[in-house]
Design a protein around this motif. Structure first.
Motif, mmCIF file in Angstrom:
data_model
loop_
_atom_site.group_PDB
_atom_site.id
_atom_site.type_symbol
_atom_site.label_atom_id
_atom_site.label_comp_id
_atom_site.label_asym_id
_atom_site.label_seq_id
_atom_site.Cartn_x
_atom_site.Cartn_y
_atom_site.Cartn_z
ATOM 1 N N VAL A 94 1.508 -100.880 30.361
ATOM 2 C CA VAL A 94 0.690 -100.348 29.270
ATOM 3 C C VAL A 94 -0.583 -101.175 29.100
ATOM 4 O O VAL A 94 -1.680 -100.626 28.915
ATOM 5 C CB VAL A 94 1.509 -100.302 27.960
ATOM 6 N N ASN A 95 -0.459 -102.492 29.170
ATOM 7 C CA ASN A 95 -1.644 -103.348 29.051
ATOM 8 C C ASN A 95 -2.642 -103.078 30.175
ATOM 9 O O ASN A 95 -3.867 -103.120 29.958
ATOM 10 C CB ASN A 95 -1.238 -104.812 29.042
ATOM 11 N N ALA A 96 -2.135 -102.806 31.363
ATOM 12 C CA ALA A 96 -3.024 -102.479 32.479
ATOM 13 C C ALA A 96 -3.756 -101.176 32.224
ATOM 14 O O ALA A 96 -4.963 -101.051 32.514
ATOM 15 C CB ALA A 96 -2.223 -102.398 33.778
ATOM 16 N N TRP A 97 -3.062 -100.185 31.681
ATOM 17 C CA TRP A 97 -3.704 -98.912 31.348
ATOM 18 C C TRP A 97 -4.766 -99.092 30.259
ATOM 19 O O TRP A 97 -5.827 -98.473 30.306
ATOM 20 C CB TRP A 97 -2.661 -97.903 30.898
ATOM 21 N N ILE A 98 -4.447 -99.925 29.259
ATOM 22 C CA ILE A 98 -5.419 -100.181 28.188
ATOM 23 C C ILE A 98 -6.683 -100.799 28.768
ATOM 24 O O ILE A 98 -7.810 -100.387 28.445
ATOM 25 C CB ILE A 98 -4.806 -101.099 27.108
ATOM 26 N N LYS A 99 -6.509 -101.792 29.624
ATOM 27 C CA LYS A 99 -7.657 -102.465 30.243
ATOM 28 C C LYS A 99 -8.504 -101.469 31.039
ATOM 29 O O LYS A 99 -9.737 -101.449 30.920
ATOM 30 C CB LYS A 99 -7.159 -103.587 31.157
ATOM 31 N N GLU A 100 -7.851 -100.609 31.812
ATOM 32 C CA GLU A 100 -8.590 -99.635 32.613
ATOM 33 C C GLU A 100 -9.280 -98.602 31.721
ATOM 34 O O GLU A 100 -10.413 -98.182 32.009
ATOM 35 C CB GLU A 100 -7.659 -98.939 33.604
ATOM 36 N N THR A 101 -8.603 -98.201 30.655
ATOM 37 C CA THR A 101 -9.197 -97.235 29.719
ATOM 38 C C THR A 101 -10.473 -97.801 29.099
ATOM 39 O O THR A 101 -11.498 -97.103 28.998
ATOM 40 C CB THR A 101 -8.198 -96.864 28.610
ATOM 41 N N VAL A 102 -10.434 -99.065 28.677
ATOM 42 C CA VAL A 102 -11.608 -99.692 28.075
ATOM 43 C C VAL A 102 -12.737 -99.807 29.099
ATOM 44 O O VAL A 102 -13.915 -99.561 28.782
ATOM 45 C CB VAL A 102 -11.244 -101.076 27.495
ATOM 46 N N GLU A 103 -12.388 -100.152 30.341
ATOM 47 C CA GLU A 103 -13.409 -100.229 31.394
ATOM 48 C C GLU A 103 -14.036 -98.861 31.635
ATOM 49 O O GLU A 103 -15.263 -98.735 31.768
ATOM 50 C CB GLU A 103 -12.781 -100.763 32.682
ATOM 51 N N GLU A 104 -13.207 -97.818 31.695
ATOM 52 C CA GLU A 104 -13.713 -96.462 31.892
ATOM 53 C C GLU A 104 -14.541 -96.004 30.698
ATOM 54 O O GLU A 104 -15.521 -95.272 30.846
ATOM 55 C CB GLU A 104 -12.555 -95.497 32.140
ATOM 56 N N ARG A 105 -14.147 -96.443 29.509
ATOM 57 C CA ARG A 105 -14.906 -96.105 28.298
ATOM 58 C C ARG A 105 -16.330 -96.636 28.385
ATOM 59 O O ARG A 105 -17.291 -95.927 28.055
ATOM 60 C CB ARG A 105 -14.195 -96.700 27.077
ATOM 61 N N GLU A 106 -16.465 -97.871 28.861
ATOM 62 C CA GLU A 106 -17.802 -98.461 28.964
ATOM 63 C C GLU A 106 -18.630 -97.772 30.050
ATOM 64 O O GLU A 106 -19.834 -97.533 29.864
ATOM 65 C CB GLU A 106 -17.677 -99.959 29.248
ATOM 66 N N LYS A 107 -17.996 -97.448 31.170
ATOM 67 C CA LYS A 107 -18.711 -96.733 32.235
ATOM 68 C C LYS A 107 -19.174 -95.363 31.751
ATOM 69 O O LYS A 107 -20.334 -94.969 31.957
ATOM 70 C CB LYS A 107 -17.787 -96.542 33.449
ATOM 71 N N LEU A 108 -18.254 -94.637 31.094
ATOM 72 C CA LEU A 108 -18.580 -93.294 30.633
ATOM 73 C C LEU A 108 -19.681 -93.335 29.580
ATOM 74 O O LEU A 108 -20.570 -92.470 29.556
ATOM 75 C CB LEU A 108 -17.316 -92.614 30.088
ATOM 76 N N THR A 109 -19.635 -94.332 28.713
ATOM 77 C CA THR A 109 -20.678 -94.487 27.692
ATOM 78 C C THR A 109 -22.053 -94.601 28.343
ATOM 79 O O THR A 109 -23.017 -93.927 27.936
ATOM 80 C CB THR A 109 -20.404 -95.741 26.833
ATOM 81 N N GLY A 110 -22.146 -95.434 29.360
ATOM 82 C CA GLY A 110 -23.420 -95.628 30.045
ATOM 83 C C GLY A 110 -23.917 -94.389 30.755
ATOM 84 O O GLY A 110 -25.115 -94.052 30.691
ATOM 85 N N GLU A 111 -23.003 -93.675 31.428
ATOM 86 C CA GLU A 111 -23.402 -92.485 32.177
ATOM 87 C C GLU A 111 -23.777 -91.328 31.252
ATOM 88 O O GLU A 111 -24.732 -90.595 31.518
ATOM 89 C CB GLU A 111 -22.273 -92.061 33.121
ATOM 90 N N LEU A 112 -23.053 -91.159 30.163
ATOM 91 C CA LEU A 112 -23.369 -90.087 29.217
ATOM 92 C C LEU A 112 -24.734 -90.308 28.578
ATOM 93 O O LEU A 112 -25.486 -89.356 28.335
ATOM 94 C CB LEU A 112 -22.294 -90.002 28.135
ATOM 95 N N ALA A 113 -25.053 -91.565 28.300
ATOM 96 C CA ALA A 113 -26.318 -91.877 27.637
ATOM 97 C C ALA A 113 -27.529 -91.503 28.499
ATOM 98 O O ALA A 113 -28.644 -91.338 27.975
ATOM 99 C CB ALA A 113 -26.366 -93.357 27.282
#
Length: 349
Positions: free
Chosen positions: A258-277
């Protein structure tokens, strides 16, 4: 000063809870003839012919290890929605008492209030999605029993300022409910650690988000033993079925995954934030402490429709207060996020 007994409805004070067969007998036995179950078993590979532990102690002990609170301070419900409903039924007199909500926020607070015939008083968030303490103070009167605060908030994704929540906890004589369904994705600490400091605090969490158990419908409430005993007094005797208890216990043994999924989710969140902007159809991507983003677009309804026709489902929040033009987008797998971005890039081109 906070007085739990003065908040409790008179009928709940007088209530004698249902006493089940499993409440009356503790421990293990070889012959169970007390609960009118089918003694021959179940027509399944696993036997489910016995009623489950009504207080889910094995799951609570495991949660206690993970969360750092005693099991006596934990309530398990059929989703967090059961805990929300119990709060209304325990502390709010229909047609008399009121609660304060801070929109935009989780919709079930209002739905549950309406089901229970409880007046809703709204103190909208500020433009930067933080609590308006003056508006909350103005909404409170002698019949205000509950204040709901969602942090990180849904649908805005941001965490609520800790000092503002503490200000309310220190000055409000009713119960403050802090809903932390998305806390695993946040850089902020949980209010669970503050339970001994605030007797009027109830913290809600869930196994539906970071733990990936949405289909099991298991929510958690953390509070003083006195408040938890009220929850247990009101809940149905077997509100969490045996299969859900077993599966939850198994899942709770996989913290590293679960911690690994959380870490990956947060990383993907930051990537997606940048690309959407970068997209011309996107006006703003709001900061997020959750596993989703609130995205202001030039045409939320139109974009939502195009995505839906391509089999990509997001949430149109454009009609929600303070969220005009906004879509709520859950962080998917890397592959799903690429598919979303390609579709949005095509819309923008």
């Amino acid at each position: 000063m906070f007085d739990l007994n003065s908040l409790l409805r008179d009928n709940i004070k007088r209530l004698t809870p249902y006493s089940s067969a499993r409440d009356e007998f503790k421990g293990e036995a070889s012959v169970y003839l007390d609960a009118n179950e089918n003694s021959f078993g179940s027509p399944l590979a696993t036997n489910y012919h016995r009623y489950p532990d009504p207080l889910q102690w094995k799951v609570k002990y495991r949660l206690a290890d993970i969360k750092g609170v005693p099991p006596q301070n934990i309530f398990l419900g059929n989703g967090s929605d059961e805990a929300i409903d119990i709060l209304y039924r325990a502390f709010c007199r229909p047609g008399v008492d009121n609660v304060v909500l801070c929109p935009p926020t989780y919709g079930m607070y209002e739905v549950s209030a309406n089901i229970n015939d409880i007046e809703i008083r709204k103190a909208s968030l500020t433009e930067d999605f933080q609590l308006d303490l003056q508006a909350i103070e103005s909404a409170i009167d002698e019949n205000t029993r509950l204040i709901f605060i969602c942090s990180p908030n849904n649908p805005t994704a941001n965490a609520i300022d800790k000092e503002a929540i503490e200000m309310i906890l220190n000055n409000f004589e009713g119960i403050v409910v802090v809903d932390e369904a998305y806390i695993n994705f946040s850089r902020h600490k949980s209010f669970i650690q503050e339970l001994t400091e605030y007797p009027n605090l109830v913290v809600l969490q869930t196994l539906s988000k970071a733990w990936g158990l949405a289909a099991l419908r298991m929510g958690m409430a953390f509070a003083s033993e006195d408040i938890i005993s009220i929850f247990n007094k009101i809940k149905p005797p077997y509100n969490i079925n045996q299969a859900s208890q077993e599966l939850a216990l198994e899942a709770l043994g996989n913290v590293e995954q679960v911690n690994a999924w959380i870490k990956e989710t947060v990383e993907e969140r930051e990537k997606l934030t940048g690309e959407l902007a970068k997209l011309s159809i996107v006006e703003k991507v709001y900061p997020s402490d959750a596993n989703f983003l609130l995205v202001k677009t030039i045409d939320a309804k139109g974009i939502y429709s195009i995505l839906t026709n391509q089999g990509i489902i997001v949430r149109d929040r454009s009609k929600v207060e303070l969220c005009a033009g906004c879509l709520r987008i859950t962080i998917g797998t890397p592959e799903e996020n690429v598919t979303l971005l390609q579709a949005l890039q095509n819309i923008a081109s």
